[in-house]
Enzyme design. Structure first.
Site, PDB file in Angstrom:
ATOM      1  N   PHE A   1       0.130   6.147  -5.032  1.00  0.00           N
ATOM      2  CA  PHE A   1      -0.003   5.467  -3.739  1.00  0.00           C
ATOM      3  C   PHE A   1       0.594   4.069  -3.863  1.00  0.00           C
ATOM      4  O   PHE A   1       0.182   3.275  -4.700  1.00  0.00           O
ATOM      5  CB  PHE A   1      -1.464   5.395  -3.293  1.00  0.00           C
ATOM      6  CG  PHE A   1      -1.563   5.027  -1.845  1.00  0.00           C
ATOM      7  CD1 PHE A   1      -1.355   5.984  -0.865  1.00  0.00           C
ATOM      8  CD2 PHE A   1      -1.798   3.719  -1.458  1.00  0.00           C
ATOM      9  CE1 PHE A   1      -1.399   5.650   0.483  1.00  0.00           C
ATOM     10  CE2 PHE A   1      -1.838   3.376  -0.108  1.00  0.00           C
ATOM     11  CZ  PHE A   1      -1.648   4.344   0.857  1.00  0.00           C
TER      12      PHE A   1
ATOM     13  N   GLU B   1      12.316   5.783   8.144  1.00  0.00           N
ATOM     14  CA  GLU B   1      10.935   5.966   7.701  1.00  0.00           C
ATOM     15  C   GLU B   1      10.722   5.328   6.335  1.00  0.00           C
ATOM     16  O   GLU B   1      11.646   5.273   5.519  1.00  0.00           O
ATOM     17  CB  GLU B   1      10.633   7.477   7.689  1.00  0.00           C
ATOM     18  CG  GLU B   1       9.289   7.891   7.170  1.00  0.00           C
ATOM     19  CD  GLU B   1       8.097   7.454   8.016  1.00  0.00           C
ATOM     20  OE1 GLU B   1       8.022   6.268   8.349  1.00  0.00           O
ATOM     21  OE2 GLU B   1       7.223   8.306   8.291  1.00  0.00           O
ATOM     22  N   ASP B   2       9.529   4.844   6.092  1.00  0.00           N
ATOM     23  CA  ASP B   2       9.234   4.198   4.814  1.00  0.00           C
ATOM     24  C   ASP B   2       9.189   5.190   3.653  1.00  0.00           C
ATOM     25  O   ASP B   2       9.815   4.997   2.630  1.00  0.00           O
ATOM     26  CB  ASP B   2       7.927   3.387   4.890  1.00  0.00           C
ATOM     27  CG  ASP B   2       6.770   4.152   5.531  1.00  0.00           C
ATOM     28  OD1 ASP B   2       6.903   5.380   5.771  1.00  0.00           O
ATOM     29  OD2 ASP B   2       5.727   3.539   5.802  1.00  0.00           O
TER      30      ASP B   2
ATOM     31  N   GLY C   1       5.014   1.204   9.171  1.00  0.00           N
ATOM     32  CA  GLY C   1       5.461   1.075   7.780  1.00  0.00           C
ATOM     33  C   GLY C   1       6.949   0.829   7.586  1.00  0.00           C
ATOM     34  O   GLY C   1       7.357   0.276   6.571  1.00  0.00           O
TER      35      GLY C   1
ATOM     36  N   ASP D   1       6.253  12.025   2.367  1.00  0.00           N
ATOM     37  CA  ASP D   1       5.170  12.429   1.476  1.00  0.00           C
ATOM     38  C   ASP D   1       4.965  13.946   1.635  1.00  0.00           C
ATOM     39  O   ASP D   1       5.698  14.734   1.037  1.00  0.00           O
ATOM     40  CB  ASP D   1       3.943  11.599   1.901  1.00  0.00           C
ATOM     41  CG  ASP D   1       2.750  11.738   0.990  1.00  0.00           C
ATOM     42  OD1 ASP D   1       2.910  11.702  -0.226  1.00  0.00           O
ATOM     43  OD2 ASP D   1       1.626  11.874   1.518  1.00  0.00           O
TER      44      ASP D   1
ATOM     45  N   ARG E   1       1.419  -5.101   3.524  1.00  0.00           N
ATOM     46  CA  ARG E   1       2.736  -4.828   4.130  1.00  0.00           C
ATOM     47  C   ARG E   1       3.742  -5.932   3.848  1.00  0.00           C
ATOM     48  O   ARG E   1       4.939  -5.694   3.778  1.00  0.00           O
ATOM     49  CB  ARG E   1       2.600  -4.682   5.655  1.00  0.00           C
ATOM     50  CG  ARG E   1       1.809  -3.477   6.105  1.00  0.00           C
ATOM     51  CD  ARG E   1       1.987  -3.275   7.601  1.00  0.00           C
ATOM     52  NE  ARG E   1       1.017  -2.385   8.194  1.00  0.00           N
ATOM     53  CZ  ARG E   1       1.101  -1.056   8.224  1.00  0.00           C
ATOM     54  NH1 ARG E   1       2.121  -0.468   7.654  1.00  0.00           N
ATOM     55  NH2 ARG E   1       0.174  -0.337   8.811  1.00  0.00           N
TER      56      ARG E   1
END
Ligand code: IMP
Ligand code: MG
Length: 190
Positions: free
Chosen positions: A160, A107-108, A51, A111, A173
């Site tokens: 999301f 990191e994308d 990601g 969460d 993506r």
């Protein structure tokens, strides 16, 4: 904004546009330059696959300091949009010595916080000189473990999202923006 019609149709709302992403990455790169220019040791950007690959590519071009890059893959999502909780290393870092490396984990999205908490602990055991994290997105309302990212692009609500590297079932993506996926897209498949 470039349109990819088929994929765009599954997006309910654009959350971060391509232009905003560019501004965010420019800002974060300047923060990283400012902070790491004062540090001894090399700067190692550690991209968490898959990601973060788009963010990593943009970020490394905007950082002025010399960097080295590496990759790890951690699996935490089982199927669909719900985390299965336990991070597992799928691809490890193959560096014999991290004692000269200021590791910046790229990191994308953060969460539950489990992936980055786990990786931070793992790299501490591996002997990294310093460890920080940079995330494009942060969903603080979803946190299951205590974790704060050092550099953050944008705080977002509990939705999301896809695009700019982020996927749903390996799709979306390549979108150049970050968008909220229509819930019908993932509820239909279950
Ligand atoms: P955490 O361990 O729960 O913090 O999960 C982090 C990982 O979950 C990220 O690296 C993503 O791969 C994935 N993830 C969390 N939220 C989203 C989302 O909204 N879209 C796509 N992937 C997500
Ligand atoms: Mg990820």
């Amino acid at each position: 904004m470039r349109s990819r019609s088929v994929l765009d149709n599954d997006v309910k709302e654009v959350l971060v546009s391509e232009e905003e992403i560019d501004e965010i990455v420019t800002r974060i790169a300047a923060e990283i330059d400012r902070d790491y220019s004062k540090m001894e040791g090399k700067l190692l950007l550690l991209c968490i696959l898959k990601g973060s690959v788009v963010f990593m590519g943009d970020l490394m071009k905007k950082i002025s300091l010399p960097v080295e890059i590496d990759f790890m893959k951690v699996s935490s999502y089982g199927h669909g949009t719900v985390s299965n909780g336990k991070p597992t290393i799928v691809l490890d870092l193959h560096r014999p010595d991290l004692s000269d490396c200021n590791v910046l984990i790229v990191e994308d999205v953060v969460d539950s916080g489990r992936t980055l908490k786990y990786l931070t602990e793992y790299l501490t055991i591996k002997g990294a000189r310093s460890i920080r994290t940079v995330t494009m997105l942060d969903k603080p309302s979803r946190r299951a473990v205590e974790f704060t990212t050092d550099y953050c692009g944008r705080v977002i609500p509990d939705e999301f999202v896809v695009g700019y590297g982020l996927d749903y079932a390996e799709k979306y993506r390549e979108l150049s923006y970050i968008g909220i996926l229509r819930p019908e897209v993932y509820t239909h498949k279950k």
